[in-house]
Motif scaffolding. Sequence first.
Motif, PDB file in Angstrom:
ATOM      1  N   ALA B  59     -54.022  49.673  75.376  1.00 46.98           N
ATOM      2  CA  ALA B  59     -53.319  50.052  74.150  1.00 46.98           C
ATOM      3  C   ALA B  59     -51.861  50.391  74.443  1.00 46.98           C
ATOM      4  CB  ALA B  59     -54.023  51.228  73.485  1.00 46.98           C
ATOM      5  N   SER B  60     -51.604  50.855  75.667  1.00 48.90           N
ATOM      6  CA  SER B  60     -50.245  51.244  76.036  1.00 48.90           C
ATOM      7  C   SER B  60     -49.408  50.066  76.527  1.00 48.90           C
ATOM      8  CB  SER B  60     -50.307  52.304  77.142  1.00 48.90           C
ATOM      9  OG  SER B  60     -51.024  51.785  78.259  1.00 48.90           O
ATOM     10  N   ASP B  61     -50.001  48.879  76.656  1.00 47.45           N
ATOM     11  CA  ASP B  61     -49.233  47.719  77.116  1.00 47.45           C
ATOM     12  C   ASP B  61     -48.124  47.401  76.117  1.00 47.45           C
ATOM     13  OD1 ASP B  61     -50.767  47.415  79.352  1.00 47.45           O
ATOM     14  OD2 ASP B  61     -51.934  45.709  78.624  1.00 47.45           O
ATOM     15  N   PRO B  62     -46.964  46.948  76.615  1.00 50.14           N
ATOM     16  CA  PRO B  62     -45.875  46.594  75.695  1.00 50.14           C
ATOM     17  C   PRO B  62     -46.302  45.415  74.807  1.00 50.14           C
ATOM     18  CG  PRO B  62     -45.142  46.647  78.003  1.00 50.14           C
ATOM     19  CD  PRO B  62     -46.622  46.754  78.020  1.00 50.14           C
ATOM     20  N   PRO B  63     -46.005  45.478  73.497  1.00 52.53           N
ATOM     21  CA  PRO B  63     -46.443  44.411  72.571  1.00 52.53           C
ATOM     22  C   PRO B  63     -45.926  43.031  72.962  1.00 52.53           C
ATOM     23  CG  PRO B  63     -45.131  46.100  71.428  1.00 52.53           C
ATOM     24  CD  PRO B  63     -45.366  46.591  72.810  1.00 52.53           C
ATOM     25  N   ASP B  64     -44.730  42.974  73.584  1.00 52.70           N
ATOM     26  CA  ASP B  64     -44.226  41.659  73.953  1.00 52.70           C
ATOM     27  C   ASP B  64     -45.089  41.029  75.042  1.00 52.70           C
ATOM     28  OD1 ASP B  64     -43.167  43.720  75.611  1.00 52.70           O
ATOM     29  OD2 ASP B  64     -41.703  42.330  76.428  1.00 52.70           O
ATOM     30  N   THR B  65     -45.572  41.827  75.982  1.00 52.32           N
ATOM     31  CA  THR B  65     -46.418  41.234  77.023  1.00 52.32           C
ATOM     32  C   THR B  65     -47.796  40.879  76.468  1.00 52.32           C
ATOM     33  OG1 THR B  65     -47.326  43.331  77.851  1.00 52.32           O
ATOM     34  CG2 THR B  65     -45.238  42.602  78.798  1.00 52.32           C
ATOM     35  N   ILE B  66     -48.274  41.645  75.495  1.00 50.90           N
ATOM     36  CA  ILE B  66     -49.564  41.303  74.868  1.00 50.90           C
ATOM     37  C   ILE B  66     -49.464  39.939  74.190  1.00 50.90           C
ATOM     38  CG2 ILE B  66     -51.247  41.977  73.113  1.00 50.90           C
ATOM     39  CD1 ILE B  66     -50.287  44.927  73.604  1.00 50.90           C
ATOM     40  N   ALA B  67     -48.359  39.727  73.469  1.00 53.50           N
ATOM     41  CA  ALA B  67     -48.159  38.442  72.785  1.00 53.50           C
ATOM     42  C   ALA B  67     -48.114  37.296  73.787  1.00 53.50           C
ATOM     43  CB  ALA B  67     -46.866  38.478  71.971  1.00 53.50           C
ATOM     44  N   ARG B  68     -47.320  37.499  74.832  1.00 48.16           N
ATOM     45  CA  ARG B  68     -47.183  36.424  75.824  1.00 48.16           C
ATOM     46  C   ARG B  68     -48.523  36.103  76.467  1.00 48.16           C
ATOM     47  NH1 ARG B  68     -41.606  35.735  76.319  1.00 48.16           N
ATOM     48  NH2 ARG B  68     -40.443  37.657  76.005  1.00 48.16           N
ATOM     49  N   LYS B  69     -49.258  37.152  76.812  1.00 49.12           N
ATOM     50  CA  LYS B  69     -50.537  36.919  77.486  1.00 49.12           C
ATOM     51  C   LYS B  69     -51.515  36.197  76.565  1.00 49.12           C
ATOM     52  CE  LYS B  69     -53.833  39.110  80.570  1.00 49.12           C
ATOM     53  NZ  LYS B  69     -53.993  40.254  81.492  1.00 49.12           N
ATOM     54  N   ALA B  70     -51.554  36.606  75.300  1.00 49.16           N
ATOM     55  CA  ALA B  70     -52.498  35.995  74.354  1.00 49.16           C
ATOM     56  C   ALA B  70     -52.250  34.496  74.230  1.00 49.16           C
ATOM     57  CB  ALA B  70     -52.388  36.670  72.988  1.00 49.16           C
ATOM     58  N   LEU B  71     -50.990  34.099  74.193  1.00 43.19           N
ATOM     59  CA  LEU B  71     -50.688  32.660  74.103  1.00 43.19           C
ATOM     60  C   LEU B  71     -50.868  31.984  75.456  1.00 43.19           C
ATOM     61  CD1 LEU B  71     -49.733  30.208  72.525  1.00 43.19           C
ATOM     62  CD2 LEU B  71     -47.369  30.892  72.983  1.00 43.19           C
ATOM     63  N   ARG B  72     -50.413  32.641  76.510  1.00 41.32           N
ATOM     64  CA  ARG B  72     -50.387  31.984  77.819  1.00 41.32           C
ATOM     65  C   ARG B  72     -51.766  31.717  78.401  1.00 41.32           C
ATOM     66  NH1 ARG B  72     -45.148  33.828  81.209  1.00 41.32           N
ATOM     67  NH2 ARG B  72     -43.596  33.565  79.567  1.00 41.32           N
ATOM     68  N   VAL B  73     -52.731  32.587  78.092  1.00 46.28           N
ATOM     69  CA  VAL B  73     -54.079  32.318  78.618  1.00 46.28           C
ATOM     70  C   VAL B  73     -54.605  31.002  78.036  1.00 46.28           C
ATOM     71  CG1 VAL B  73     -54.583  34.742  79.057  1.00 46.28           C
ATOM     72  CG2 VAL B  73     -55.282  33.740  76.884  1.00 46.28           C
ATOM     73  N   ASN B  74     -54.190  30.687  76.822  1.00 44.59           N
ATOM     74  CA  ASN B  74     -54.585  29.412  76.224  1.00 44.59           C
ATOM     75  C   ASN B  74     -53.783  28.248  76.818  1.00 44.59           C
ATOM     76  OD1 ASN B  74     -56.587  29.768  73.851  1.00 44.59           O
ATOM     77  ND2 ASN B  74     -55.183  31.476  73.613  1.00 44.59           N
ATOM     78  N   LEU B  75     -52.489  28.460  77.036  1.00 44.73           N
ATOM     79  CA  LEU B  75     -51.663  27.416  77.646  1.00 44.73           C
ATOM     80  C   LEU B  75     -52.156  27.110  79.057  1.00 44.73           C
ATOM     81  CD1 LEU B  75     -48.181  28.673  76.419  1.00 44.73           C
ATOM     82  CD2 LEU B  75     -49.405  26.630  75.633  1.00 44.73           C
ATOM     83  N   SER B  76     -52.663  28.139  79.729  1.00 43.00           N
ATOM     84  CA  SER B  76     -53.213  27.958  81.064  1.00 43.00           C
ATOM     85  C   SER B  76     -54.427  27.029  81.025  1.00 43.00           C
ATOM     86  CB  SER B  76     -53.591  29.329  81.635  1.00 43.00           C
ATOM     87  OG  SER B  76     -54.245  29.200  82.865  1.00 43.00           O
ATOM     88  N   ASP B  77     -55.284  27.222  80.051  1.00 42.72           N
ATOM     89  CA  ASP B  77     -56.422  26.311  79.856  1.00 42.72           C
ATOM     90  C   ASP B  77     -55.952  24.877  79.662  1.00 42.72           C
ATOM     91  OD1 ASP B  77     -58.899  27.654  80.000  1.00 42.72           O
ATOM     92  OD2 ASP B  77     -58.615  28.535  78.020  1.00 42.72           O
ATOM     93  N   LEU B  78     -54.960  24.703  78.794  1.00 34.64           N
ATOM     94  CA  LEU B  78     -54.471  23.349  78.506  1.00 34.64           C
ATOM     95  C   LEU B  78     -53.929  22.687  79.771  1.00 34.64           C
ATOM     96  CD1 LEU B  78     -52.628  23.758  75.071  1.00 34.64           C
ATOM     97  CD2 LEU B  78     -54.930  22.848  75.481  1.00 34.64           C
ATOM     98  N   ALA B  79     -53.161  23.450  80.556  1.00 34.00           N
ATOM     99  CA  ALA B  79     -52.568  22.887  81.774  1.00 34.00           C
ATOM    100  C   ALA B  79     -53.662  22.391  82.716  1.00 34.00           C
ATOM    101  CB  ALA B  79     -51.698  23.937  82.465  1.00 34.00           C
ATOM    102  N   ALA B  80     -54.735  23.186  82.842  1.00 33.24           N
ATOM    103  CA  ALA B  80     -55.814  22.810  83.755  1.00 33.24           C
ATOM    104  C   ALA B  80     -56.586  21.595  83.262  1.00 33.24           C
ATOM    105  CB  ALA B  80     -56.765  23.990  83.947  1.00 33.24           C
ATOM    106  N   LYS B  81     -56.453  21.286  81.996  1.00 36.38           N
ATOM    107  CA  LYS B  81     -57.115  20.104  81.412  1.00 36.38           C
ATOM    108  C   LYS B  81     -56.205  18.891  81.429  1.00 36.38           C
ATOM    109  CE  LYS B  81     -60.205  22.048  81.475  1.00 36.38           C
ATOM    110  NZ  LYS B  81     -61.541  21.706  81.970  1.00 36.38           N
ATOM    111  N   GLY B  82     -54.991  19.061  81.948  1.00 36.36           N
ATOM    112  CA  GLY B  82     -54.027  17.959  81.962  1.00 36.36           C
ATOM    113  C   GLY B  82     -53.397  17.689  80.607  1.00 36.36           C
TER     114      GLY B  82
END
Lengths: 332, 332
Positions: B59-82
């Motif tokens: 809950a104490s995480d900065p909102p900007d890093t929460i946003a980045r992580k939420a999107l990036r975990v999905n982008l990470s999936d896409l990258a691994a799928k080519g």
Amino acid sequence: MTTPQDPSAEDSLIARYFKPLATDPGAFGLVDDAAILRSSGEDIVITTDAVVEGVHYLASDPPDTIARKALRVNLSDLAAKGAVPAGFVLTLALRSQDDGWLRPFADALGEDSKTFGCALLGGDTVSTPGPQMISITAFGRVPRGRMVGRTGARPGDRILVTGTIGDAALGLDVLTGGGAAAALASDPAARDFLISRYHVPQPRSVLAQAVGDHATAGMDVSDGLAGDLTKLCAASGVSATVAVASVPLSAAAAGLIARKVVGVETLLAGGDDYEVLCTVAPAQSDALIAAGRAAGLAVTAIGTIIEGGAPPRFLDGQGQELILKRLSYSHF
Amino acid sequence: MTTPQDPSAEDSLIARYFKPLATDPGAFGLVDDAAILRSSGEDIVITTDAVVEGVHYLASDPPDTIARKALRVNLSDLAAKGAVPAGFVLTLALRSQDDGWLRPFADALGEDSKTFGCALLGGDTVSTPGPQMISITAFGRVPRGRMVGRTGARPGDRILVTGTIGDAALGLDVLTGGGAAAALASDPAARDFLISRYHVPQPRSVLAQAVGDHATAGMDVSDGLAGDLTKLCAASGVSATVAVASVPLSAAAAGLIARKVVGVETLLAGGDDYEVLCTVAPAQSDALIAAGRAAGLAVTAIGTIIEGGAPPRFLDGQGQELILKRLSYSHF
């Protein structure tokens, strides 16, 4: 936490309950962390809707109806866009792995996904200490450039709506012990009908093709007819008049209005209808109504798009404007 | 609740914070309840990942890093799928409309969506009385039939991994006051590095094309290298040996291991790495490593796929098998 013998209880939950729903080859049996949606040049329509326990459904609601509603609110969006269902992904935030809840939830979701030709493509299951939440993103197909948007309504267009309006709001009123509950104390059939309209929306997928063929603009009625028509008009840069007496009501709803248990405003602003609201050029109106009739679905003309930027006006039988205190439900 | 003057605070929230992110014409400026993804015959890759406050982020995480992580975990999936990113939809469950949280959240999400070429297509904003939750479904494109799956690993294939492993688990340990926090009390640079690896994953999108060209199987490391490789092997019907000494570690992680603050098992089973794990035929291994080098990204061979159905074996410098008490993080 896991043991080497049980690499992931999360995976076993998914395999147990949701793999049978992943009948599309693009779902890879849910063993992958991504899915494939194939396109032959048609547009993929994407819609997403989430439901939260205690906000969109009651903790005491049967899990099978929660599942159906979570999927159907998305299918309702697709139908209003003229899109044929192509699949969905599911995010499930659960407090615990409760088999007594998950089994009927997954079974009902599977039944609906078969009924509506919309297979599970993938998802994510996470734990939460808070209310359960179900988020579904659904996909449909339309011929390229042919999604029915919100911006195409033109002065002179007829305003059409499917089914009946306001039942779900009354169903919620019954469930939460409001005025409708008392008024229908001796009419269990009406009570059950209204509750089922709240619990289990009927997405108008059978009309999707005809909506795509005929509508100039469309959306589903989810937050209240008055508010949703206001949004459609604003997006199209037009106004509208609605003859309130034309708005289609179920017998149960009409009875409660006749007895003055509720006012018609409550129904016009009530949410959760999940009917299609669309506009069509006058010459196309009969064709869409006929398509509905052929599918056993009432499609009713309730008003006309007019020029101007004012919010839609709702007129009673004497041509007097009904002033609505609220137009729809909003989360904030 | 709403007034006729303010038809929907929810819509105004969306217009204020998220409309600027909806730069793709298929998003219709978020005025519609559906979006369009166009395809010219390539496959659409779909992935979905949700994060829950108190479970996936603090809950104490900065909102900007929460946003980045939420999107990036999905982008990470896409990258691994080519897959090359094509857009995403966002479901946001909020306790309240807190501008101090939403502004940095939306700004950071917008920055990342530009950086990675992945525009917002649509979404849903709902209220919750419980922990906040962010669910993202992201879309990518691959040539037809060319998504990198989990089932294609073959005996003899090299096992490659990008970046370094275990940093995020150590970052979480630092944040929650674990052993790493005490050990790094006088090394703020190492602490900050590990925390940033936990807060802000680096999706390996630059390698997506090369992964698509060369990998026989791939996935991103999100739940722990050991557990994720076990899943990949099971899906492919193969086994593997990994030389633990080859697993790439950051200087900070290597230092903590040398000082015996943590064991290497903790890193092999730690989650949140968001590196690409893939298998390639031996002849392709150099090409993928070179593609990484050209993009400034380390790609390291850590082992070999072998025949059999046993879980992967992790061997130390003496060829002795490391017995892992746990393989990965599971939600249930």
